[in-house]
Design an enzyme around this catalytic site. Structure first.
Site, PDB file in Angstrom:
ATOM      1  N   GLU A   1       0.856  -1.183   0.000  1.00 42.40           N
ATOM      2  CA  GLU A   1       0.000   0.000   0.000  1.00 42.40           C
ATOM      3  C   GLU A   1       0.899   1.242   0.000  1.00 42.40           C
ATOM      4  O   GLU A   1       1.930   1.266   0.687  1.00 42.40           O
ATOM      5  CB  GLU A   1      -0.861  -0.045   1.262  1.00 42.40           C
TER       6      GLU A   1
ATOM      7  N   LYS B   1      -9.466   1.856  -1.825  1.00 38.82           N
ATOM      8  CA  LYS B   1      -9.626   1.218  -0.519  1.00 38.82           C
ATOM      9  C   LYS B   1     -10.986   1.543   0.095  1.00 38.82           C
ATOM     10  O   LYS B   1     -11.358   2.726   0.223  1.00 38.82           O
ATOM     11  CB  LYS B   1      -8.493   1.667   0.405  1.00 38.82           C
TER      12      LYS B   1
ATOM     13  N   CYS C   1      -4.895  -3.564   2.710  1.00 39.45           N
ATOM     14  CA  CYS C   1      -4.650  -3.536   4.139  1.00 39.45           C
ATOM     15  C   CYS C   1      -5.865  -3.752   5.033  1.00 39.45           C
ATOM     16  O   CYS C   1      -6.379  -4.873   5.081  1.00 39.45           O
ATOM     17  CB  CYS C   1      -3.926  -2.241   4.498  1.00 39.45           C
TER      18      CYS C   1
ATOM     19  N   VAL D   1       0.073  -2.302  10.721  1.00 43.91           N
ATOM     20  CA  VAL D   1       0.682  -1.871  11.985  1.00 43.91           C
ATOM     21  C   VAL D   1       0.179  -2.707  13.168  1.00 43.91           C
ATOM     22  O   VAL D   1       0.831  -2.813  14.194  1.00 43.91           O
ATOM     23  CB  VAL D   1       0.411  -0.376  12.253  1.00 43.91           C
TER      24      VAL D   1
HETATM   25  N1  LIG Z   1      -2.816   0.614   6.833  1.00 49.64           N
HETATM   26  C1  LIG Z   1      -3.805  -0.076   7.401  1.00 49.64           C
HETATM   27  O1  LIG Z   1      -4.891  -0.229   6.845  1.00 49.64           O
HETATM   28  C2  LIG Z   1      -3.543  -0.676   8.763  1.00 49.64           C
HETATM   29  C3  LIG Z   1      -4.769  -1.442   9.199  1.00 49.64           C
HETATM   30  C4  LIG Z   1      -4.623  -1.963  10.593  1.00 49.64           C
HETATM   31  C5  LIG Z   1      -3.790  -3.203  10.539  1.00 49.64           C
HETATM   32  N2  LIG Z   1      -4.429  -4.313  10.238  1.00 49.64           N
HETATM   33  O2  LIG Z   1      -2.596  -3.127  10.742  1.00 49.64           O
END
Ligand SMILES: NC(=O)CCCC(N)=O
Length: 267
Positions: free
Chosen positions: A38, A109, A147, A174
């Protein structure tokens, strides 16, 4: 076919340098499908919406999509990569599908995470699946989610019901849970999944986020076919038969699609 996920460590705002840094690994990937993270060239944790807007670009005529096309042409691979997209006054956290013939499509997204909600519009196009070919011209169906979409089972389920054999999953994870969950996302939907994450730490000027690496490629049988370390840049790859995803029978009595009871599922 070969799937490769490239786990990167970009520096926010240094789009040219970030693309230069990943180019060698893309050109050497020797894969039919290459998945980049991403926002792979821009970085993630923007100081402001103005910074996000300054790093955003139009698709398909922006510089990053053009660079991806040059890589796809040079390698014969289909490339899925995340970038900040500008469409008029709107910004989206998008991923593009680029083949040797050029840009094929864009996914915006759907489920924005944390401060993405300050900078981007949520995607409203739904979950799309494209038919692409490997380097032997064998076709398969490719879906894309980004993500945090993983957190909502409906994302992968909708892609599977739309016919995806493989889900490319550009990420900037994260939280620790996704790599543990993805084998089950693959199993419950009967698809291959390819999660390409990043590493490193980024600050928005007030707080910082650390990305967990752990990119992972999973099979419809919940096998982890390849996984990357937590804190290092890496390239992972796996050889798959994408059509294996079309075997929906679990046993002589059960079928993952036929057994569904949507009339009983609330919302
Ligand atoms: N960039 C993101 O969408 C992080 C989503 C939270 C995770 N799953 O880490």
């Amino acid at each position: 076919m070969i799937i490769s996920c490239i786990q990167t460590g970009p520096t926010k705002g240094h789009t040219q340098a970030n693309k230069d840094a990943v180019e060698e690994r893309v050109l050497a990937a020797d894969a039919d499908l290459v998945v980049l993270p991403e926002l792979f060239a821009s970085g993630y944790f923007f100081d402001s919406t103005e910074q996000a807007a300054a790093l955003a670009e139009s698709v398909p005529d922006g510089p990053t999509t053009h660079r991806l096309h040059s890589w796809a042409r040079a390698t014969g691979a289909t490339i899925v990569a995340g970038l900040p997209e500008r469409d008029g006054d709107a910004l989206y956290n998008s991923a593009v599908v680029v083949t040797p013939n050029g840009w094929l499509g864009t996914y915006r997204k759907t489920h924005l995470f944390y401060e993405e909600t300050l900078h981007f519009e949520p995607g409203a196009d739904g979950f799309k699946v494209w038919t692409v070919t490997d380097r032997n011209r064998r076709s398969y169906r490719l879906g894309v989610m980004i993500c945090f979409d993983w957190f909502f089972p409906e994302s992968a389920r909708t892609l599977a019901l739309n016919g995806a054999d493989v889900i490319a999953h550009p990420s900037n994870l994260v939280l620790p849970h996704c790599p543990t969950a993805m084998p089950i996302r693959a199993l419950e939907n009967g698809v291959f999944t390819a999660t390409a994450n990043r590493v490193g730490t980024e600050s928005n000027g007030a707080e910082s986020l650390t990305f967990i690496g752990r990119s992972v490629i999973c099979s419809p049988s919940a096998d982890v076919l390849a996984s990357a370390p937590e804190a290092e840049e890496a390239v992972i790859r796996a050889e798959i038969d994408p059509h294996a995803a079309r075997e929906t029978a679990l046993n002589p009595y059960n079928d993952r699609h036929r057994d569904r009871r949507p009339q009983l599922y609330v919302r």
